[in-house]
Design a protein around this motif. Structure first.
Motif, PDB file in Angstrom:
ATOM      1  N   LEU A   1     -97.332 -23.835  27.068  1.00  0.00           N
ATOM      2  CA  LEU A   1     -96.309 -24.634  27.726  1.00  0.00           C
ATOM      3  C   LEU A   1     -96.965 -25.657  28.630  1.00  0.00           C
ATOM      4  O   LEU A   1     -98.025 -25.420  29.197  1.00  0.00           O
ATOM      5  N   ARG A   2     -96.312 -26.785  28.781  1.00  0.00           N
ATOM      6  CA  ARG A   2     -96.823 -27.845  29.650  1.00  0.00           C
ATOM      7  C   ARG A   2     -95.796 -28.143  30.732  1.00  0.00           C
ATOM      8  O   ARG A   2     -94.600 -28.010  30.513  1.00  0.00           O
ATOM      9  N   ASN A   3     -96.286 -28.563  31.898  1.00  0.00           N
ATOM     10  CA  ASN A   3     -95.382 -28.918  32.985  1.00  0.00           C
ATOM     11  C   ASN A   3     -94.914 -30.359  32.830  1.00  0.00           C
ATOM     12  O   ASN A   3     -95.235 -31.026  31.841  1.00  0.00           O
ATOM     13  N   GLU A   4     -94.173 -30.847  33.818  1.00  0.00           N
ATOM     14  CA  GLU A   4     -93.589 -32.184  33.736  1.00  0.00           C
ATOM     15  C   GLU A   4     -94.636 -33.280  33.602  1.00  0.00           C
ATOM     16  O   GLU A   4     -94.375 -34.321  33.006  1.00  0.00           O
ATOM     17  N   GLU A   5     -95.811 -33.073  34.187  1.00  0.00           N
ATOM     18  CA  GLU A   5     -96.862 -34.085  34.123  1.00  0.00           C
ATOM     19  C   GLU A   5     -97.670 -34.009  32.829  1.00  0.00           C
ATOM     20  O   GLU A   5     -98.562 -34.815  32.603  1.00  0.00           O
ATOM     21  N   GLY A   6     -97.378 -33.027  32.004  1.00  0.00           N
ATOM     22  CA  GLY A   6     -98.075 -32.895  30.736  1.00  0.00           C
ATOM     23  C   GLY A   6     -99.268 -31.961  30.776  1.00  0.00           C
ATOM     24  O   GLY A   6     -99.967 -31.797  29.778  1.00  0.00           O
TER      25      GLY A   6
ATOM     26  N   ARG B   1     -87.973 -30.259  29.902  1.00  0.00           N
ATOM     27  CA  ARG B   1     -88.957 -30.791  30.851  1.00  0.00           C
ATOM     28  C   ARG B   1     -89.436 -32.174  30.417  1.00  0.00           C
ATOM     29  O   ARG B   1     -89.594 -33.077  31.235  1.00  0.00           O
ATOM     30  N   PHE B   2     -89.668 -32.338  29.125  1.00  0.00           N
ATOM     31  CA  PHE B   2     -90.120 -33.625  28.609  1.00  0.00           C
ATOM     32  C   PHE B   2     -89.048 -34.692  28.838  1.00  0.00           C
ATOM     33  O   PHE B   2     -89.345 -35.784  29.332  1.00  0.00           O
TER      34      PHE B   2
ATOM     35  N   PHE C   1     -87.072 -39.566  31.874  1.00  0.00           N
ATOM     36  CA  PHE C   1     -86.030 -40.278  32.609  1.00  0.00           C
ATOM     37  C   PHE C   1     -86.292 -40.293  34.112  1.00  0.00           C
ATOM     38  O   PHE C   1     -85.436 -40.685  34.898  1.00  0.00           O
ATOM     39  N   GLY C   2     -87.482 -39.819  34.514  1.00  0.00           N
ATOM     40  CA  GLY C   2     -87.877 -39.892  35.910  1.00  0.00           C
ATOM     41  C   GLY C   2     -87.333 -38.771  36.781  1.00  0.00           C
ATOM     42  O   GLY C   2     -87.151 -38.957  37.985  1.00  0.00           O
TER      43      GLY C   2
END
Length: 71
Positions: free
Chosen positions: A3-8, A45-46, A51-52
Protein backbone atom coordinates in the motif's frame (compact mmCIF):
# COMPACT_ATOMS: atom_id res chain seq x y z
CA UNK A 1 1.87 -4.93 -3.86
CA UNK A 2 2.54 -2.65 -0.88
CA UNK A 3 0.00 0.00 0.00
CA UNK A 4 1.10 3.55 -0.65
CA UNK A 5 0.22 6.74 1.20
CA UNK A 6 -1.10 9.96 -0.32
CA UNK A 7 2.39 11.09 -1.35
CA UNK A 8 3.03 7.83 -3.16
CA UNK A 9 5.45 6.39 -0.60
CA UNK A 10 5.12 2.83 0.70
CA UNK A 11 2.84 2.66 3.75
CA UNK A 12 4.16 -0.32 5.75
CA UNK A 13 1.83 0.32 8.71
CA UNK A 14 -1.36 0.06 6.67
CA UNK A 15 0.08 -2.80 4.65
CA UNK A 16 0.99 -4.68 7.84
CA UNK A 17 -2.54 -4.26 9.20
CA UNK A 18 -4.18 -5.51 6.01
CA UNK A 19 -1.68 -8.36 5.72
CA UNK A 20 -2.26 -9.49 9.31
CA UNK A 21 -6.01 -9.33 8.82
CA UNK A 22 -5.76 -11.34 5.64
CA UNK A 23 -3.63 -13.99 7.41
CA UNK A 24 -6.28 -14.61 10.07
CA UNK A 25 -8.64 -17.47 9.35
CA UNK A 26 -11.64 -15.78 7.78
CA UNK A 27 -14.38 -16.91 5.51
CA UNK A 28 -13.70 -16.90 1.79
CA UNK A 29 -16.31 -14.15 1.38
CA UNK A 30 -14.60 -11.94 4.01
CA UNK A 31 -11.22 -12.52 2.35
CA UNK A 32 -12.66 -11.37 -0.98
CA UNK A 33 -14.20 -8.32 0.68
CA UNK A 34 -10.91 -7.41 2.37
CA UNK A 35 -9.09 -7.67 -0.92
CA UNK A 36 -11.65 -5.36 -2.55
CA UNK A 37 -11.35 -2.92 0.38
CA UNK A 38 -7.56 -2.82 0.08
CA UNK A 39 -7.83 -1.98 -3.61
CA UNK A 40 -10.60 0.58 -2.96
CA UNK A 41 -8.57 2.37 -0.26
CA UNK A 42 -5.65 2.66 -2.65
CA UNK A 43 -7.95 4.23 -5.25
CA UNK A 44 -9.56 6.58 -2.70
CA UNK A 45 -6.18 7.83 -1.48
CA UNK A 46 -5.00 8.32 -5.06
CA UNK A 47 -8.17 10.21 -6.08
CA UNK A 48 -8.10 12.41 -2.98
CA UNK A 49 -4.46 13.25 -3.65
CA UNK A 50 -5.11 14.07 -7.31
CA UNK A 51 -7.80 16.55 -6.28
CA UNK A 52 -5.61 18.07 -3.57
CA UNK A 53 -7.15 16.38 -0.54
CA UNK A 54 -6.04 14.03 2.23
CA UNK A 55 -8.18 11.42 3.96
CA UNK A 56 -7.99 12.38 7.64
CA UNK A 57 -10.57 10.22 9.38
CA UNK A 58 -11.63 6.61 9.35
CA UNK A 59 -13.49 5.45 6.26
CA UNK A 60 -16.49 3.27 7.08
CA UNK A 61 -17.78 1.04 4.29
CA UNK A 62 -20.89 -1.13 3.95
CA UNK A 63 -20.63 -4.04 1.54
CA UNK A 64 -23.67 -3.96 -0.74
CA UNK A 65 -23.36 -7.69 -1.40
CA UNK A 66 -23.24 -8.87 2.21
CA UNK A 67 -24.52 -5.89 4.20
CA UNK A 68 -21.47 -6.15 6.46
CA UNK A 69 -20.04 -2.88 7.78
CA UNK A 70 -16.26 -2.52 7.66
CA UNK A 71 -14.65 -0.01 10.04
Amino acid sequence: MMLRNEEGYNDPTADKVFSSVLKKPVSEQDAKSLSRIKHLMHLLRFAANEFGFDIEERVILRDKQTGKIWR
